[in-house]
Design a protein around this motif. Structure first.
Motif, PDB file in Angstrom:
ATOM      1  N   HIS A  30     -10.785 -41.878  -8.207  1.00 24.75           N
ATOM      2  CA  HIS A  30     -10.260 -41.967  -9.422  1.00 24.75           C
ATOM      3  C   HIS A  30      -8.429 -41.596  -9.365  1.00 24.75           C
ATOM      4  O   HIS A  30      -8.311 -40.799  -8.791  1.00 24.75           O
ATOM      5  N   SER A  63      -5.908 -40.302  -9.910  1.00 23.68           N
ATOM      6  CA  SER A  63      -5.451 -38.986 -10.709  1.00 23.68           C
ATOM      7  C   SER A  63      -4.117 -38.308 -10.020  1.00 23.68           C
ATOM      8  O   SER A  63      -3.614 -37.634 -10.650  1.00 23.68           O
ATOM      9  N   GLU A 106     -11.488 -46.709  -7.414  1.00 28.30           N
ATOM     10  CA  GLU A 106     -11.835 -46.985  -8.612  1.00 28.30           C
ATOM     11  C   GLU A 106     -10.728 -48.116  -8.991  1.00 28.30           C
ATOM     12  O   GLU A 106      -9.491 -48.084  -8.997  1.00 28.30           O
ATOM     13  N   SER A 159     -14.739 -34.623 -18.792  1.00 27.66           N
ATOM     14  CA  SER A 159     -14.038 -35.814 -18.266  1.00 27.66           C
ATOM     15  C   SER A 159     -12.920 -36.078 -19.527  1.00 27.66           C
ATOM     16  O   SER A 159     -13.516 -36.365 -20.673  1.00 27.66           O
ATOM     17  N   ALA A 168     -11.528 -38.765 -20.193  1.00 29.68           N
ATOM     18  CA  ALA A 168     -11.907 -40.122 -20.517  1.00 29.68           C
ATOM     19  C   ALA A 168     -13.052 -40.308 -21.389  1.00 29.68           C
ATOM     20  O   ALA A 168     -13.229 -41.232 -22.195  1.00 29.68           O
ATOM     21  N   THR A 169     -13.984 -39.517 -21.268  1.00 35.23           N
ATOM     22  CA  THR A 169     -15.407 -39.830 -21.951  1.00 35.23           C
ATOM     23  C   THR A 169     -15.727 -38.480 -22.936  1.00 35.23           C
ATOM     24  O   THR A 169     -16.594 -38.716 -23.498  1.00 35.23           O
ATOM     25  N   TYR A 170     -15.222 -37.430 -22.796  1.00 32.47           N
ATOM     26  CA  TYR A 170     -15.860 -36.161 -23.409  1.00 32.47           C
ATOM     27  C   TYR A 170     -15.826 -36.505 -25.014  1.00 32.47           C
ATOM     28  O   TYR A 170     -14.893 -36.842 -25.801  1.00 32.47           O
ATOM     29  N   GLN A 173     -13.036 -36.186  -8.024  1.00 29.61           N
ATOM     30  CA  GLN A 173     -13.070 -35.025  -8.894  1.00 29.61           C
ATOM     31  C   GLN A 173     -14.565 -34.636  -9.303  1.00 29.61           C
ATOM     32  O   GLN A 173     -15.444 -35.576  -9.169  1.00 29.61           O
ATOM     33  N   THR A 174     -14.690 -33.530  -9.473  1.00 29.35           N
ATOM     34  CA  THR A 174     -15.919 -33.000  -9.991  1.00 29.35           C
ATOM     35  C   THR A 174     -16.700 -33.780 -10.778  1.00 29.35           C
ATOM     36  O   THR A 174     -17.995 -33.921 -11.149  1.00 29.35           O
ATOM     37  N   GLU A 175     -15.974 -34.473 -11.880  1.00 26.71           N
ATOM     38  CA  GLU A 175     -16.607 -35.173 -13.155  1.00 26.71           C
ATOM     39  C   GLU A 175     -16.886 -36.605 -12.730  1.00 26.71           C
ATOM     40  O   GLU A 175     -17.638 -36.910 -13.307  1.00 26.71           O
ATOM     41  N   PHE A 176     -16.697 -36.932 -11.438  1.00 26.32           N
ATOM     42  CA  PHE A 176     -17.337 -38.602 -11.147  1.00 26.32           C
ATOM     43  C   PHE A 176     -18.454 -38.564 -10.315  1.00 26.32           C
ATOM     44  O   PHE A 176     -18.612 -37.499  -9.595  1.00 26.32           O
ATOM     45  N   HIS A 205      -2.097 -38.342 -16.003  1.00 28.09           N
ATOM     46  CA  HIS A 205      -2.207 -37.084 -15.444  1.00 28.09           C
ATOM     47  C   HIS A 205      -0.834 -36.555 -15.170  1.00 28.09           C
ATOM     48  O   HIS A 205      -0.356 -36.186 -13.939  1.00 28.09           O
TER      49      HIS A 205
END
Length: 288
Positions: A197, A199, A215, A59, A61-63, A244-247, A133
């Motif tokens: 999210h 995006s 969100e 992500s 946002a958090t990686y 998204q897959t990351e959420f 994005h």
């Protein structure tokens, strides 16, 4: 005959003793996200190794960077930032410190940005809450491609002609993609889409859609906001939420249950950018 044989043997021995020719090390460019790898490769071909900081499934946002990733940062000629993702701001100082000689370029410069607020101060505009994005717009990517071509030419002047030709080919592909997406979405009866999210703001702006997000202001939805979104979905007969897959899917699952709908997975960070953009359009059309 015997003499010639020994000459050949001596020549082989001599040649085998010669030091191996040192291979020229391939130059490295670092990018933040996977779609940028495609943009660079489309123009540069294999002239550069492209190092991606946020891997598939990570992500923006958090990686957090892994220690092993620093090696490729240290060896990079340049870092192409995507612009405004949280990861870049959080890690900027450490990345600069790891390679003080690396040039850093912001590909979001001069793009038509979406922000939550804009205030004019003298001769410039101050923007807050910029949507990061930017790569989910064909118009933005065309501008980014021009910037990438210019920088690659500076890094490797010998590739100038090649990069110019590849850039024009890529621009043509982007134009055709834009037409295909417009055609795909041309008959939509409902222009509103609900995402977990937010995006797809640039994508929505390009193609006349209205994005609503579960969100809220970067946080998980409150019960009040969740109710508002459920009411909106029922009013507009929306039966899908895109995630998204990351959420985490839990809130999306609750929402889908409330509207009697389904969760649909999209991948805005797909390395195969063109295919990913078209897939988003086709998915919206098929679930309209």
């Amino acid at each position: 005959m015997k003499f010639s044989f020994w000459i050949i043997i001596v020549m082989v021995v001599i040649s085998s003793c010669q030091p191996a020719k040192k291979e020229e090390k391939q130059k490295v460019i670092t990018v933040s996200i996977l779609p940028q790898k495609t943009f660079v490769k489309k123009i540069a071909g294999d002239d550069f190794k492209v190092n991606v900081l946020i891997p598939d499934g990570g992500s923006p946002a958090t990686y957090s960077l892994l220690p092993a990733q620093m090696k490729d940062i240290v060896g990079s000629e340049a870092w192409f930032r995507i612009g405004y993702i949280g990861f870049e701001h959080a890690w900027m100082d450490k990345i600069r410190e790891a390679n003080k000689n690396m040039e850093i370029y912001n590909l979001a410069e001069d793009l038509d940005l979406i922000a939550s607020s804009m205030e004019k101060h003298g001769d410039h505009v101050h923007m807050d809450g910029i949507d990061p994005h930017v790569w989910l717009s064909t118009a933005n990517v065309k501008k980014m491609a021009a910037t990438i071509k210019m920088i690659l030419t500076e890094l490797n002047p010998d590739g100038k002609e090649k990069y110019a030709i590849n850039y024009l080919k890529f621009v043509k592909e982007i134009d055709l993609l834009n037409i295909e997406i417009k055609n795909t979405l041309s008959d939509l009866t409902n222009k509103t889409i609900i995402v977990y999210h937010p995006s797809l703001a640039y994508f929505a702006r390009d193609y006349g859609l209205i994005q609503e997000s579960l969100e809220h202001e970067g946080k998980e939805p409150t019960p009040q906001h969740l109710k508002r979104m459920v009411d909106l979905a029922k009013d507009k007969n929306i039966k899908s939420i895109y995630i998204q897959t990351e959420f985490d899917r839990e809130h999306a699952r609750l929402f889908a249950n409330e509207i009697g709908g389904e969760i649909i997975q999209i991948a805005p960070l797909d390395e195969y950018w063109q295919e990913g953009m078209l897939y988003i359009a086709e998915t919206i059309r098929d679930n309209n």
